[in-house]
Write an enzyme that holds these catalytic residues in place. Structure first.
Site, PDB file in Angstrom:
ATOM      1  N   GLU A  95       0.840  -1.215   0.000  1.00 49.49           N
ATOM      2  CA  GLU A  95       0.000   0.000   0.000  1.00 49.49           C
ATOM      3  C   GLU A  95       0.872   1.261   0.000  1.00 49.49           C
ATOM      4  O   GLU A  95       0.562   2.246  -0.675  1.00 49.49           O
ATOM      5  CB  GLU A  95      -0.948  -0.032   1.203  1.00 49.49           C
ATOM      6  CG  GLU A  95      -2.003  -1.127   1.030  1.00 49.49           C
ATOM      7  CD  GLU A  95      -2.841  -1.386   2.264  1.00 49.49           C
ATOM      8  OE1 GLU A  95      -2.266  -1.513   3.370  1.00 49.49           O
ATOM      9  OE2 GLU A  95      -4.085  -1.450   2.132  1.00 49.49           O
ATOM     10  N   GLU A 115      -3.899 -10.051   4.069  1.00 47.98           N
ATOM     11  CA  GLU A 115      -4.777  -9.685   5.193  1.00 47.98           C
ATOM     12  C   GLU A 115      -5.916 -10.670   5.420  1.00 47.98           C
ATOM     13  O   GLU A 115      -6.351 -10.883   6.550  1.00 47.98           O
ATOM     14  CB  GLU A 115      -5.351  -8.280   4.987  1.00 47.98           C
ATOM     15  CG  GLU A 115      -4.359  -7.139   5.186  1.00 47.98           C
ATOM     16  CD  GLU A 115      -3.504  -6.814   3.965  1.00 47.98           C
ATOM     17  OE1 GLU A 115      -3.514  -7.619   3.000  1.00 47.98           O
ATOM     18  OE2 GLU A 115      -2.823  -5.783   3.969  1.00 47.98           O
TER      19      GLU A 115
HETATM   20  N1  COA Z   1       3.921  -7.331  12.015  1.00 50.50           N
HETATM   21  C1  COA Z   1       4.632  -7.557  13.138  1.00 50.50           C
HETATM   22  N2  COA Z   1       5.730  -8.301  13.168  1.00 50.50           N
HETATM   23  C2  COA Z   1       6.135  -8.842  12.010  1.00 50.50           C
HETATM   24  C3  COA Z   1       5.442  -8.668  10.800  1.00 50.50           C
HETATM   25  C4  COA Z   1       4.284  -7.871  10.838  1.00 50.50           C
HETATM   26  N3  COA Z   1       3.579  -7.592   9.713  1.00 50.50           N
HETATM   27  N4  COA Z   1       6.083  -9.356   9.828  1.00 50.50           N
HETATM   28  C5  COA Z   1       7.148  -9.911  10.414  1.00 50.50           C
HETATM   29  N5  COA Z   1       7.173  -9.632  11.731  1.00 50.50           N
HETATM   30  C6  COA Z   1       8.155 -10.029  12.749  1.00 50.50           C
HETATM   31  C7  COA Z   1       7.959 -11.474  13.210  1.00 50.50           C
HETATM   32  O1  COA Z   1       6.976 -11.507  14.216  1.00 50.50           O
HETATM   33  C8  COA Z   1       9.338 -11.780  13.720  1.00 50.50           C
HETATM   34  O2  COA Z   1       9.493 -11.166  14.976  1.00 50.50           O
HETATM   35  P1  COA Z   1      10.283 -11.953  16.180  1.00 50.50           P
HETATM   36  O3  COA Z   1      11.655 -12.203  15.645  1.00 50.50           O
HETATM   37  O4  COA Z   1      10.234 -10.980  17.320  1.00 50.50           O
HETATM   38  O5  COA Z   1       9.516 -13.215  16.408  1.00 50.50           O
HETATM   39  C9  COA Z   1      10.238 -11.039  12.744  1.00 50.50           C
HETATM   40  O6  COA Z   1       9.446 -10.033  12.164  1.00 50.50           O
HETATM   41  C10 COA Z   1      10.742 -11.913  11.632  1.00 50.50           C
HETATM   42  O7  COA Z   1       9.654 -12.581  11.078  1.00 50.50           O
HETATM   43  P2  COA Z   1       9.725 -14.133  10.659  1.00 50.50           P
HETATM   44  O8  COA Z   1       8.340 -14.628  10.455  1.00 50.50           O
HETATM   45  O9  COA Z   1      10.595 -14.870  11.618  1.00 50.50           O
HETATM   46  O10 COA Z   1      10.534 -13.965   9.286  1.00 50.50           O
HETATM   47  P3  COA Z   1      10.360 -14.742   7.936  1.00 50.50           P
HETATM   48  O11 COA Z   1      11.343 -14.116   7.026  1.00 50.50           O
HETATM   49  O12 COA Z   1      10.440 -16.218   8.152  1.00 50.50           O
HETATM   50  O13 COA Z   1       8.861 -14.453   7.443  1.00 50.50           O
HETATM   51  C11 COA Z   1       6.954 -13.062   6.893  1.00 50.50           C
HETATM   52  C12 COA Z   1       8.450 -13.148   7.203  1.00 50.50           C
HETATM   53  C13 COA Z   1       6.685 -11.607   6.525  1.00 50.50           C
HETATM   54  C14 COA Z   1       6.573 -13.977   5.722  1.00 50.50           C
HETATM   55  C15 COA Z   1       6.138 -13.469   8.116  1.00 50.50           C
HETATM   56  O14 COA Z   1       6.691 -12.856   9.272  1.00 50.50           O
HETATM   57  C16 COA Z   1       4.712 -12.996   7.994  1.00 50.50           C
HETATM   58  O15 COA Z   1       3.899 -13.703   7.395  1.00 50.50           O
HETATM   59  N6  COA Z   1       4.378 -11.810   8.561  1.00 50.50           N
HETATM   60  C17 COA Z   1       3.071 -11.250   8.479  1.00 50.50           C
HETATM   61  C18 COA Z   1       2.889 -10.491   7.169  1.00 50.50           C
HETATM   62  C19 COA Z   1       1.494  -9.962   7.052  1.00 50.50           C
HETATM   63  O16 COA Z   1       0.514 -10.668   7.172  1.00 50.50           O
HETATM   64  N7  COA Z   1       1.420  -8.637   6.778  1.00 50.50           N
HETATM   65  C20 COA Z   1       0.175  -7.959   6.602  1.00 50.50           C
HETATM   66  C21 COA Z   1      -0.272  -7.375   7.881  1.00 50.50           C
HETATM   67  S1  COA Z   1      -1.932  -6.798   7.780  1.00 50.50           S
END
Ligand code: COA
Length: 237
Positions: A95, A115
């Site tokens: 976005e 989302e």
């Molecule tokens: N909000 C808050 N924290 C987030 C985040 C988000 N959108 N995306 C990643 N993080 C944090 C994780 O909680 C983790 O924190 P920690 O180390 O304190 O546990 C850190 O970032 C690393 O994330 P991790 O999942 O271990 O890394 P990855 O490279 O394996 O995967 C993603 C990354 C982005 C695929 C996965 O974290 C994810 O699916 N995040 C959510 C994305 C999402 O849905 N965004 C839209 C929000 S409406």
């Protein structure tokens, strides 16, 4: 401007969205163009999900409106913004990117609107902006399936304008920004503000608005100087 929470994949929380809004509300004096990127291997993993658990409906709407204020200031501010993207461009990350004016991607870039998996609707402008880039049908498909769109597909869809090699995104974005910075600031501001609005008008209204934008830029001092300079160089009159 660098989103700098690499340990959270540059997820954007309340203070960060407010800081971005503050930056674009009052850019540093003399700034002519902004390059927006993310620290580490990723552009942005979207809204900070940790904040969602404490929101009721009213607060969620207020958060959405804060994102709208910020992305409006990016899209319709005074300065062109070039996004240097790599890795994840997810949810709010997409976005924010969609509100920038020139988007550069690397092969590692992928786009996603995840989302729906959380049971929520993208609230940072995806339905208004991503749908204008890729079409409403494709935006619906991306939201319903939450699938990863690759850098190649994103380039074909217009999510990026330039797809460059690994590690070349920021340099390319800086080069493009350098070239944009040489333009008349008033012409730049008029382009970024007029074109998306004109695209939302009827053709007749849009053409009239276009003629007014043309008239205003023609009157600017810099246009007078540039046109005169061009003609003088060629001995024209
Ligand atoms: N909000 C808050 N924290 C987030 C985040 C988000 N959108 N995306 C990643 N993080 C944090 C994780 O909680 C983790 O924190 P920690 O180390 O304190 O546990 C850190 O970032 C690393 O994330 P991790 O999942 O271990 O890394 P990855 O490279 O394996 O995967 C993603 C990354 C982005 C695929 C996965 O974290 C994810 O699916 N995040 C959510 C994305 C999402 O849905 N965004 C839209 C929000 S409406």
């Amino acid at each position: 401007l660098t989103l700098d929470r690499p340990d959270k994949r540059n997820a954007v929380d309340g203070p960060l969205i407010a800081a971005i809004e503050g930056f674009f509300a009052d850019p540093t004096d003399g700034t002519r163009v902004v390059v927006l990127t993310g620290a580490g291997d990723h552009f942005c993993a979207g809204l900070d999900i940790a904040e969602l658990k404490v929101l009721d409906a009213e607060e969620a709407q207020a958060t959405s409106r804060a994102w709208h204020r910020t992305t409006e200031k990016i899209q319709f501010g005074a300065l062109p913004v070039v996004a240097a993207m790599k890795g994840m461009v997810l949810g709010g990350g997409l976005e924010i990117a969609a509100s920038t004016h020139v988007r550069v991607a690397e092969p590692s870039t992928f786009y996603q609107l995840p989302e729906v998996g959380l049971g929520i609707f993208p609230g940072g402008g995806a339905s208004a902006r991503v749908s204008r880039i890729v079409g409403a049908g494709r935006a619906v498909e991306m939201m319903l399936t939450a699938r990863r769109v690759s850098a190649d597909e994103g380039q074909a869809l217009g999510l990026s304008h330039h797809l460059v090699g690994d590690g070349e995104g920021l340099d390319t974005a800086m080069e493009i920004a350098g070239s944009i910075a040489k333009n008349s600031p008033f012409a730049n501001t008029t382009i970024i503000n007029a074109v998306p609005r004109i695209a939302d008008m009827s053709i007749s209204d849009g053409l009239f608005a276009e003629s007014m934008a043309t008239a205003l830029t023609q009157l600017s001092n810099e246009a007078q100087v540039r046109v005169k300079g061009f003609l003088d160089k060629r001995g024209g009159s």
